[in-house]
Design a protein around this motif. Structure first.
Motif, PDB file in Angstrom:
ATOM      1  N   LEU A 541      15.688 -38.214   3.941  1.00  0.00           N
ATOM      2  CA  LEU A 541      16.717 -37.764   5.285  1.00  0.00           C
ATOM      3  C   LEU A 541      16.762 -39.584   5.288  1.00  0.00           C
ATOM      4  O   LEU A 541      16.078 -40.056   5.523  1.00  0.00           O
ATOM      5  N   ARG A 542      17.837 -38.900   6.473  1.00  0.00           N
ATOM      6  CA  ARG A 542      18.526 -40.401   6.734  1.00  0.00           C
ATOM      7  C   ARG A 542      18.140 -40.409   9.137  1.00  0.00           C
ATOM      8  O   ARG A 542      18.781 -39.371   9.298  1.00  0.00           O
ATOM      9  N   ILE A 543      17.484 -41.734   9.416  1.00  0.00           N
ATOM     10  CA  ILE A 543      16.893 -41.966  10.513  1.00  0.00           C
ATOM     11  C   ILE A 543      17.608 -43.334  11.068  1.00  0.00           C
ATOM     12  O   ILE A 543      17.195 -44.316  10.200  1.00  0.00           O
ATOM     13  N   THR A 547      16.494 -44.926   5.373  1.00  0.00           N
ATOM     14  CA  THR A 547      16.180 -43.523   4.416  1.00  0.00           C
ATOM     15  C   THR A 547      14.453 -42.727   3.934  1.00  0.00           C
ATOM     16  O   THR A 547      13.744 -43.912   3.082  1.00  0.00           O
ATOM     17  N   VAL A 548      14.604 -41.667   4.441  1.00  0.00           N
ATOM     18  CA  VAL A 548      13.308 -41.680   3.687  1.00  0.00           C
ATOM     19  C   VAL A 548      12.985 -40.925   2.903  1.00  0.00           C
ATOM     20  O   VAL A 548      13.784 -39.661   2.496  1.00  0.00           O
ATOM     21  N   ALA A 566       1.841 -36.494   2.387  1.00  0.00           N
ATOM     22  CA  ALA A 566       2.379 -36.381   1.972  1.00  0.00           C
ATOM     23  C   ALA A 566       3.438 -38.478   1.860  1.00  0.00           C
ATOM     24  O   ALA A 566       2.186 -39.541   2.669  1.00  0.00           O
ATOM     25  N   THR A 567       3.846 -38.514   0.602  1.00  0.00           N
ATOM     26  CA  THR A 567       3.993 -39.586   0.460  1.00  0.00           C
ATOM     27  C   THR A 567       5.102 -40.290   0.465  1.00  0.00           C
ATOM     28  O   THR A 567       6.258 -40.005  -0.279  1.00  0.00           O
ATOM     29  N   LEU A 568       5.808 -41.178   1.187  1.00  0.00           N
ATOM     30  CA  LEU A 568       7.054 -41.129   1.677  1.00  0.00           C
ATOM     31  C   LEU A 568       7.733 -42.526   0.803  1.00  0.00           C
ATOM     32  O   LEU A 568       7.013 -43.893   1.420  1.00  0.00           O
ATOM     33  N   GLU A 569       8.818 -42.338   0.723  1.00  0.00           N
ATOM     34  CA  GLU A 569       9.131 -43.865   0.568  1.00  0.00           C
ATOM     35  C   GLU A 569      10.099 -44.539   1.715  1.00  0.00           C
ATOM     36  O   GLU A 569      11.123 -43.818   1.744  1.00  0.00           O
ATOM     37  N   VAL A 570      10.394 -45.577   2.488  1.00  0.00           N
ATOM     38  CA  VAL A 570      11.252 -45.965   3.036  1.00  0.00           C
ATOM     39  C   VAL A 570      12.050 -46.880   2.740  1.00  0.00           C
ATOM     40  O   VAL A 570      11.468 -47.774   2.764  1.00  0.00           O
ATOM     41  N   PHE A 571      13.437 -46.851   3.184  1.00  0.00           N
ATOM     42  CA  PHE A 571      14.591 -47.682   2.501  1.00  0.00           C
ATOM     43  C   PHE A 571      15.069 -48.245   4.108  1.00  0.00           C
ATOM     44  O   PHE A 571      15.240 -47.506   5.101  1.00  0.00           O
ATOM     45  N   LYS A 572      15.028 -49.161   4.299  1.00  0.00           N
ATOM     46  CA  LYS A 572      15.602 -49.851   5.250  1.00  0.00           C
ATOM     47  C   LYS A 572      16.891 -51.045   4.862  1.00  0.00           C
ATOM     48  O   LYS A 572      16.773 -51.524   3.573  1.00  0.00           O
ATOM     49  N   ASN A 573      18.250 -50.291   4.981  1.00  0.00           N
ATOM     50  CA  ASN A 573      19.207 -50.912   4.855  1.00  0.00           C
ATOM     51  C   ASN A 573      19.584 -50.652   3.623  1.00  0.00           C
ATOM     52  O   ASN A 573      20.149 -51.820   2.866  1.00  0.00           O
ATOM     53  N   MET A 579       5.789 -47.906   2.438  1.00  0.00           N
ATOM     54  CA  MET A 579       5.266 -46.764   2.103  1.00  0.00           C
ATOM     55  C   MET A 579       4.704 -46.236   3.625  1.00  0.00           C
ATOM     56  O   MET A 579       3.781 -46.494   4.258  1.00  0.00           O
ATOM     57  N   LEU A 580       4.562 -44.629   3.726  1.00  0.00           N
ATOM     58  CA  LEU A 580       4.235 -43.918   5.211  1.00  0.00           C
ATOM     59  C   LEU A 580       4.023 -43.050   4.172  1.00  0.00           C
ATOM     60  O   LEU A 580       4.327 -42.043   3.582  1.00  0.00           O
ATOM     61  N   PHE A 581       2.103 -42.662   4.400  1.00  0.00           N
ATOM     62  CA  PHE A 581       1.529 -41.582   4.169  1.00  0.00           C
ATOM     63  C   PHE A 581       1.211 -40.826   5.282  1.00  0.00           C
ATOM     64  O   PHE A 581       0.303 -40.805   6.118  1.00  0.00           O
ATOM     65  N   PRO A 582       2.406 -40.295   6.018  1.00  0.00           N
ATOM     66  CA  PRO A 582       1.406 -39.444   6.696  1.00  0.00           C
ATOM     67  C   PRO A 582       0.766 -37.911   6.492  1.00  0.00           C
ATOM     68  O   PRO A 582       0.596 -37.737   5.346  1.00  0.00           O
ATOM     69  N   GLU A 583      -0.594 -37.692   7.475  1.00  0.00           N
ATOM     70  CA  GLU A 583      -1.401 -36.030   6.913  1.00  0.00           C
ATOM     71  C   GLU A 583      -1.676 -34.679   7.540  1.00  0.00           C
ATOM     72  O   GLU A 583      -1.283 -35.722   9.406  1.00  0.00           O
TER      73      GLU A 583
END
Lengths: 689, 197
Positions: A541-543, A547-548, A566-573, A579-583
């Motif tokens: 998703l993009r915010i 981009t996540v 969840a294991t999320l990779e965050v891209f900036k530009n 990496m973010l790990f919301p639980e």
């Protein structure tokens, strides 16, 4: 052990009652021995309540599930850190905790002043012991924490209960900040009892002059600072824990903590009028009375559930006790005022409308307006139900609409007030002082507007923020220039010298600057964005610029909770950034689920990601992403406020207004003074941004 | 209370799906004819359409003015959040209410009409803000009126104090010991400290 705890509490109650009665008798009969005995009794209360608190903590740490309070707020697998915090997780423990903190303050006040102010201290002791008596009444007879889970025939059932498990601590409270936030708020609430006690004592004893203000200045500032820390930690907890992307919901309990803070702020400002000019004596006394009563009201709103709130962890009919105490307090205050009002005659005069005095008047007016607006909104549902018979809701938008303009006006005064001279300010001086900070503010506004700061309130906040910052900077600059020209020191040494010579004034400026930062942080709110999306592995998703990408979902398990992560990779530009790990955690003992938000924080904006759980409709994991500009400024501003308060608490380098020589300062006083600094350090260690 | 509410909702369910279909056709026409530009901008800004039912900006704005009536969150429908529940996003009640709002918006009702309909259905607590009429108007008036009254009072106080100040010199200065101490302190002040606090 439970008998020891109960007994200590009962004895504490009796001792407090004795302290009140003996204190009054000592004042009336003028017997030193009686007064001394009352004071010792007041100090003994601290020891007894400490024993009770120690007992309750002992039950928590020994997993004694025969005590109802322990069953309800702990379990075996709870980490020790939180077992300690479980003390204030519920009604009974919180009230005990209140009592305990009050007894600590009372002990310190009585101990540190045991050889000073012989004509004032007996009254102070009586007032403090009176407040203590009320809370010990609650501890002993209304909400006792040592209730034993017992069947009709005792032993066998007790043994069974001991073997069993507790319900666990509310997962909402299982967060490091939650271990610090309630004690800080309570320290603030209880701390305002000290200036209250001194004000009432000075009035009752017709103690001459502004001495009570000098004596309580530090106590008030510590209470104020601790309250600020408490409020901000609460906001940060709500932000990091509740997972709705906000930090302040105008919940009744949040408002309750804000009210005494606002009147306390007004008090800290208006006492200067009394110290410098002998004005507003009546006003100051009533401000401090009001602050104390709002503290009691705050405790009542938190503890009684009169107004519905997410904080109402424990609700009961305890409210009527608080109402009773509030009425008694008001009657006593009013009677004391009425009887001794001639003693409060002030030499009020004002030379000019454009002066420091009038700016303080407006400051108080605005703060009290804010206080009233918050109180009115908080209690309006109750009032409406009473008048119309039907409840209505007063939600966050109401408070924002009403309070944002007031707050902005206050921000303006923060910039204007300190630059106005006492007595009278000439038009030339006005022009000289304000022209370029104001011009720079407007310029910042124009730049902000072109860069998309398109919300009127945010824009005004930015303009005023720059304006206030520059007025503060110019104060430091001009003062330092004078000193460096005279002493030939370099500019920065001169600035340090300037600050240390009048810590109160320049500490105050630092606090103002911290508040500016908080305001700027709040001004980011209209630009929040959020997006909720069902995501499978490989979806993105993009915010904003981010981009996540969803990398993985996994499951963790331990003794206290299991969690979906969840294991999320965050891209900036387009570039991989982090990496973010919301639980989502499911706590075994309480069977309650809790979100663990993943936050990527930067000065410009926070990326805030919540794993909302599986969609009830499709069963797919749902990720809720928020983009929250400038939030970090709020926490940073809070740290600056705390540092500024620490600075203002330091003694001035040259003794012009020092009340007593520095050598006389005892260790306990030093600890009290260090408390905010310790809090600040702890805050920085705990905060994960 | 909840039971009544639940049966009501189940009765409404078939209607809702019909409305949803209607809304789609109606909306595509509207969008093409009237809101092409707006839509383009919105799409460009949000890039991805949200998964929940908040299809229109208007419905989304309305959802923040209406309280979620589940009794557990104390939030508006748009911000409903259950940190302790199995799903922390909008709960079933909030999603149902959001669908109602969408349906109302699709029918082309005005904001006031929609809010009125919500009040009829759920009672006055459903509104996030107190209504600006009747007794509840007081909620809005007082935070403005009280500061204004206070301002008048402060003004009056200032006027009196200034009056006093102009009269004072005529009687000759009465110097109290306290004042003397203060005066000495101010006189002894060093340069660079002249405007003290």
């Amino acid at each position: 052990m439970d008998i020891l705890g109960s007994f200590a509490l009962l004895l504490a109650f009796l001792t407090a009652v004795y302290a009140v009665l003996a204190g009054i008798a000592g004042i009336l009969t003028r017997r030193t021995l009686l007064t001394k005995s009352a004071r010792n009794a007041g100090m003994a209360v601290f020891v007894l309540v400490t024993v009770a608190v120690g007992c309750l903590e002992y039950f928590f740490f020994s997993n004694d599930f025969s005590i109802v309070y322990v069953v309800e707020h702990s379990n075996r697998a709870l980490p020790g850190f939180y077992k300690f915090a479980a003390l204030w997780a519920g009604q009974e423990g919180s009230l005990l905790f209140w009592s305990w903190l009050l007894s600590i303050y009372a002990f310190l006040v009585l101990f540190l002043n045991r050889k000073r102010h012989p004509e004032l201290m007996p009254y102070v002791g009586v007032v403090l012991a009176g407040v203590q008596t009320f809370f010990l009444t609650l501890n002993n007879f209304v909400a006792t924490p040592f209730r034993v889970l017992a069947g009709p025939d005792g032993a066998g059932v007790l043994h069974l209960a001991k073997m069993s498990e507790g319900h666990g601590l509310t997962p909402l409270l299982q967060y490091p900040e939650m271990v610090i936030h309630p004690p800080m708020l309570y320290l603030g609430y209880t701390g305002f009892s000290v200036p209250f006690a001194f004000a009432l004592a000075a009035l009752l004893g017709r103690y001459p002059g502004e001495k009570w203000i000098h004596i309580t200045r530090r106590w008030t500032m510590i209470a104020w600072c601790v309250q600020s820390i408490g409020i901000l930690l609460g906001a940060h907890w709500a932000y990091a824990m509740l997972g709705w992307g906000g930090y302040w919901a105008w919940d009744p309990v949040e408002n309750a903590s804000l009210l005494p803070w606002i009147t306390g702020t007004a008090f800290l400002h208006s006492v200067m009028m009394q110290e410098k000019r002998g004005m507003m004596k009546v006003w100051n006394v009533w401000l401090v009375f009001t602050t104390f009563m709002l503290c009691i009201l705050g405790t009542m709103l938190t503890r009684s559930g009169v107004v519905s709130s997410v904080h109402a962890f424990a609700q009961s009919s305890i409210g009527s006790w608080f109402v009773g105490f509030l009425i008694i307090t008001f009657v006593v205050c009013f009677a004391a005022y009425w009887k001794n009002r001639d003693y409060l005659r002030s030499d009020n005069q004002l030379d000019s409308l454009v002066s420091r005095e009038s700016s303080f008047l407006f400051n108080n007016l605005i703060l009290l307006a804010a206080c009233f607006a918050v109180l009115w909104g908080t209690l309006f549902p109750v009032l409406s139900e009473w008048v119309q018979g039907s409840k209505i809701s007063v939600g966050a938008p109401f408070f924002n609409k009403v309070n944002v303009p007031i707050a902005l006006f206050l921000l303006l005064l923060t910039g204007v007030g300190p630059l106005l001279a006492w007595r009278k300010t000439s038009f030339d001086a006005l022009q000289r002082n304000f022209a370029w900070p104001f011009g720079a503010g407007i310029l910042a506004g124009v730049i902000g507007f072109t860069f998309g700061f398109r919300d009127i309130y945010s824009l005004l906040c930015l303009i005023l923020g720059v304006f206030v910052t520059l007025t503060i900077a110019s104060e430091f600059f001009r003062g330092a220039r004078v000193i460096s020209a005279r002493d030939g020191t370099n500019f920065f040494t001169a600035m340090g010298e300037l600050t240390m010579r009048n810590t109160r004034r320049y500490g105050g400026y630092v606090i103002h600057f911290g508040m500016v930062l908080v305001f700027i942080g709040i001004a980011g709110t209209p630009f929040n964005k959020d997006l909720q999306k069902e995501m499978a592995v490989g979806d993105s998703l993009r915010i904003g610029p981010y981009t996540v990408l969803c990398q993985n979902f996994d499951h963790l398990d331990n003794a206290n909770f299991e969690s979906d992560r969840a294991t999320l990779e965050v891209f900036k530009n387009g570039k991989s950034d982090m990496m973010l790990f919301p639980e989502r955690r499911l706590f075994h003992a309480s069977q309650v689920t809790e979100t663990m938000v993943a936050i990527q924080s930067s000065p410009l904006r926070d990326l805030y990601i919540v794993y909302a759980g599986r969609s009830p409709e499709s069963g797919k994991p749902v990720i809720h992403a928020y983009l929250l500009p400038l939030i970090k400024w709020i926490w940073f501003g809070g740290i600056v406020v705390v540092l500024g308060t620490g600075l203002a608490l330091l003694p001035n380098r040259r003794t012009a207004l020092v009340l007593r020589p520095a050598t006389e300062r005892s260790w306990a006083e030093a600890i009290v003074e260090a408390a905010p600094a310790i809090g600040a350090v702890a805050r920085r260690v705990e905060g994960h941004d | 209370m909840t039971d009544i509410y639940k049966t009501r909702k189940s009765e409404r369910a078939p209607q809702q799906s019909l409305c949803a279909q209607n809304r789609f056709s109606m909306f595509s026409v509207l969008r093409i004819s009237l809101r092409a530009v707006t839509l383009a901008t919105i799409l460009a800004m949000s890039a991805i359409a949200p998964a929940s039912a908040q299809d229109t900006p208007r419905a989304k704005a309305l959802s923040k003015r209406v309280l979620c009536m589940c009794g557990g969150c104390e939030d508006s429908v748009g911000l409903c959040n259950h940190p302790g529940g199995t799903f922390s996003g909008p709960c079933e009640t909030a999603r149902g209410m959001q669908k109602d709002l969408d349906a109302h918006v699709t029918r082309g009702e005005s904001d006031d009409q929609i809010l009125q309909a919500m009040v009829e259905q759920y009672g006055p607590t459903v509104l996030v803000e107190p209504p600006k009429k009747g007794f509840d108007l007081l909620a809005w008036i007082m935070p403005i009126a009280v500061p204004l009254i206070a301002l008048v009072l402060v003004w009056e106080v200032v006027r009196r104090w200034r009056h006093k100040a102009t009269l004072a010199p005529a009687g000759g200065p009465q110097v109290s010991p306290e004042f003397l101490v203060r005066a000495q302190r101010e006189a002894n002040r060093e340069p660079g400290r002249e405007h003290d606090e």
